[in-house]
Write a protein that holds these residues in place. Structure first.
Motif, mmCIF file in Angstrom:
data_model
loop_
_atom_site.group_PDB
_atom_site.id
_atom_site.type_symbol
_atom_site.label_atom_id
_atom_site.label_comp_id
_atom_site.label_asym_id
_atom_site.label_seq_id
_atom_site.Cartn_x
_atom_site.Cartn_y
_atom_site.Cartn_z
ATOM 1 N N SER A 13 0.946 -1.091 -0.069
ATOM 2 C CA SER A 13 0.060 -0.067 0.137
ATOM 3 C C SER A 13 0.856 1.308 0.029
ATOM 4 C CB SER A 13 -0.875 -0.128 1.223
ATOM 5 O OG SER A 13 -1.851 -0.956 1.012
ATOM 6 N N ALA A 14 0.648 2.005 -0.947
ATOM 7 C CA ALA A 14 1.424 3.288 -1.043
ATOM 8 C C ALA A 14 1.243 4.128 -0.075
ATOM 9 C CB ALA A 14 0.870 3.892 -2.379
ATOM 10 N N CYS A 15 0.420 4.075 0.989
ATOM 11 C CA CYS A 15 0.398 5.019 1.991
ATOM 12 C C CYS A 15 1.308 4.811 3.049
ATOM 13 C CB CYS A 15 -1.094 5.303 2.341
ATOM 14 S SG CYS A 15 -1.752 3.611 3.002
ATOM 15 N N GLY A 18 4.662 6.065 2.646
ATOM 16 C CA GLY A 18 4.832 7.218 2.958
ATOM 17 C C GLY A 18 4.309 8.319 1.987
ATOM 18 N N LEU A 19 3.626 7.807 0.707
ATOM 19 C CA LEU A 19 3.036 8.494 -0.252
ATOM 20 C C LEU A 19 1.671 8.994 0.128
ATOM 21 C CD1 LEU A 19 4.002 6.192 -3.125
ATOM 22 C CD2 LEU A 19 5.078 8.312 -2.517
ATOM 23 N N LYS A 28 0.405 7.120 5.646
ATOM 24 C CA LYS A 28 0.410 6.434 6.904
ATOM 25 C C LYS A 28 1.531 5.716 6.924
ATOM 26 C CE LYS A 28 -3.482 6.601 9.363
ATOM 27 N NZ LYS A 28 -3.590 6.909 10.686
ATOM 28 N N ARG A 29 2.699 6.417 6.742
ATOM 29 C CA ARG A 29 4.105 5.899 6.801
ATOM 30 C C ARG A 29 4.393 5.027 7.994
ATOM 31 N NH1 ARG A 29 9.121 6.958 8.408
ATOM 32 N NH2 ARG A 29 10.895 6.622 6.952
ATOM 33 N N PRO A 46 4.464 -0.128 -4.875
ATOM 34 C CA PRO A 46 3.590 0.709 -4.487
ATOM 35 C C PRO A 46 2.306 0.716 -5.317
ATOM 36 C CG PRO A 46 5.591 2.112 -4.845
ATOM 37 C CD PRO A 46 5.608 1.024 -5.570
ATOM 38 N N VAL A 47 1.154 0.411 -4.369
ATOM 39 C CA VAL A 47 -0.174 0.346 -5.105
ATOM 40 C C VAL A 47 -1.056 1.243 -4.268
ATOM 41 C CG1 VAL A 47 0.052 -1.627 -6.423
ATOM 42 C CG2 VAL A 47 -0.863 -1.627 -3.846
ATOM 43 N N CYS A 48 -1.993 1.977 -5.022
ATOM 44 C CA CYS A 48 -3.182 2.279 -4.358
ATOM 45 C C CYS A 48 -4.482 2.183 -5.132
ATOM 46 C CB CYS A 48 -3.222 4.060 -3.968
ATOM 47 S SG CYS A 48 -4.938 4.785 -3.392
ATOM 48 N N PRO A 49 -5.073 1.180 -4.858
ATOM 49 C CA PRO A 49 -6.406 0.660 -5.726
ATOM 50 C C PRO A 49 -7.330 1.728 -6.062
ATOM 51 C CG PRO A 49 -5.679 -0.969 -3.848
ATOM 52 C CD PRO A 49 -4.997 0.124 -3.582
ATOM 53 N N GLU A 50 -7.434 2.705 -4.963
ATOM 54 C CA GLU A 50 -8.594 3.578 -5.278
ATOM 55 C C GLU A 50 -7.988 4.657 -6.440
ATOM 56 O OE1 GLU A 50 -9.471 4.505 -1.209
ATOM 57 O OE2 GLU A 50 -9.677 2.373 -1.056
#
Length: 154
Positions: A13-15, A18-19, A28-29, A46-50
């Motif tokens: 998850s990219a968050c 630290g993204l 949410k690093r 890194p992925v953010c599905p949304e």
């Protein structure tokens, strides 16, 4: 280059890296995640599905109105935005794109953000209540044979 051992890719998850990809535009690093990736010599993808589904950041908060990720994939659950709009199609699209990224990058594992409607591994929100269940992307990845853990499993 030397004799470096190739690092094994893992979806993350990219968050957690630290993204600023969360619905509220924040990150949410997780130092525990960064330490784990380094210790295990893993290559984070890194992925953010949304975001992969086309949603902007920031975006409306979403949660499960009924069911969880498995139920959404089966056509029985519902992810909704804070104003009550159905988000099922968008969340399923994000899950599909994330799965495609896993396949093209050779990821057989994923480390995702707990309680997210996309990435939750053990818990998600149904309304404002935490409940046992998986996010939509997590459910699809598991269904496709990819091992998924959360930052809280570390």
């Amino acid at each position: 280059m030397g004799n470096e051992t190739p690092r094994t890719p893992i979806l993350v998850s990219a968050c957690l890296l630290g993204l600023p990809t969360r619905y509220d535009g924040k990150a949410k690093r997780s130092q525990a995640v960064l330490d784990y990736l380094k210790h295990e010599q893993l290559l984070p993808v890194p992925v953010c599905p949304e975001q992969l589904a086309g949603l902007s950041t920031p975006r409306d908060k979403t949660y499960f109105h009924s069911g969880n990720g498995q139920a959404v994939l089966a056509g029985d659950g519902q992810v909704v935005s804070a104003d009550g709009r159905s988000m099922n199609a968008i969340f399923c699209r994000g899950a599909q794109v994330t799965l495609q990224l896993a396949l093209v990058t050779g990821c057989r594992r994923a480390l995702l953000k707990e309680r997210s409607p996309s990435c939750g591994v053990h818990q998600v929100y149904r309304g404002e209540q935490r409940t046992a269940g998986t996010g939509v992307t997590t459910a699809l990845l598991i269904e496709s044979g990819i091992e998924v853990i959360s930052e809280e499993d570390l």
